[in-house]
Design a protein around this motif. Structure first.
Motif, mmCIF file in Angstrom:
data_model
loop_
_atom_site.group_PDB
_atom_site.id
_atom_site.type_symbol
_atom_site.label_atom_id
_atom_site.label_comp_id
_atom_site.label_asym_id
_atom_site.label_seq_id
_atom_site.Cartn_x
_atom_site.Cartn_y
_atom_site.Cartn_z
ATOM 1 N N GLU A 31 3.523 7.010 4.437
ATOM 2 C CA GLU A 31 3.192 7.492 5.869
ATOM 3 C C GLU A 31 3.789 6.968 7.273
ATOM 4 N N PHE A 32 3.958 5.796 7.048
ATOM 5 C CA PHE A 32 5.011 5.138 7.984
ATOM 6 C C PHE A 32 6.511 5.677 7.899
ATOM 7 N N PRO A 52 6.232 -1.722 6.531
ATOM 8 C CA PRO A 52 5.173 -2.312 6.316
ATOM 9 C C PRO A 52 5.425 -3.407 5.114
ATOM 10 N N SER A 87 2.303 0.862 -5.086
ATOM 11 C CA SER A 87 1.591 -0.186 -4.613
ATOM 12 C C SER A 87 1.752 -1.365 -6.009
ATOM 13 N N ARG A 113 0.530 4.596 0.115
ATOM 14 C CA ARG A 113 0.073 5.343 1.098
ATOM 15 C C ARG A 113 0.656 5.120 2.431
ATOM 16 N N GLU A 114 0.208 3.882 2.759
ATOM 17 C CA GLU A 114 0.592 3.243 4.154
ATOM 18 C C GLU A 114 2.075 3.185 4.560
ATOM 19 N N SER A 115 3.010 2.932 3.306
ATOM 20 C CA SER A 115 4.416 2.729 3.643
ATOM 21 C C SER A 115 5.131 4.239 3.630
ATOM 22 N N ASP A 138 0.956 -1.290 -0.046
ATOM 23 C CA ASP A 138 -0.065 0.040 0.164
ATOM 24 C C ASP A 138 0.720 1.164 -0.067
#
Length: 130
Positions: free
Chosen positions: A20-21, A112, A52, A16-18, A14
């Motif tokens: 932002e992390f 992630p 992604s 965005r998840e990575s 993902d």
């Protein structure tokens, strides 16, 4: 000739998840989304463009970030506050520790997508090797 790294694509489950992390851990802001990428701009002009991709196609990579001693304090605190497992070495043999290579400090952790992240305060070969 002057050659500089401008950007690299980081595969993620993902994007965005990575992005932002890593932005949170490093104390940065996520950049603009451009097409399939979510960008993270580093202070030396390099951009990490998170994309992604199917989880099965992700090959673990290693990314190392050079920070000041003061920045390390913040990074390390955010790692601990988030409950992220961290190591003093890239092989995970020294969990719950940081290293003091070259007279600085360093820590390893996974993102992630299971890429190996490293944060150091001294470039390799720059200090006393302690």
């Amino acid at each position: 000739m002057s050659v500089q790294l401008n950007h690299t694509i980081v595969h993620a489950r993902d994007n965005r998840e990575s992005a932002e992390f890593l932005a949170h851990i490093l104390g940065l802001e996520v950049g603009a989304e451009w097409g399939p990428f979510v960008a993270l701009d580093l202070s030396n002009g390099v951009t990490l463009d998170f994309a992604s991709v199917p989880a099965g196609s992700i090959v673990t990579q290693h990314y190392a970030f050079l920070v000041t001693e003061e920045e390390f304090d913040g990074v390390f605190q955010r790692i601990k506050d988030a409950g992220i497992t961290y190591y003093a070495d890239p092989h995970g043999a020294r969990p719950g520790e940081i290293n003091h290579n070259d007279g600085g400090r360093g820590v390893y952790f996974m993102d992630p997508a299971r890429h190996g992240m490293e944060v150091i305060t001294r470039p390799y070969g720059s200090g006393d090797g302690a």
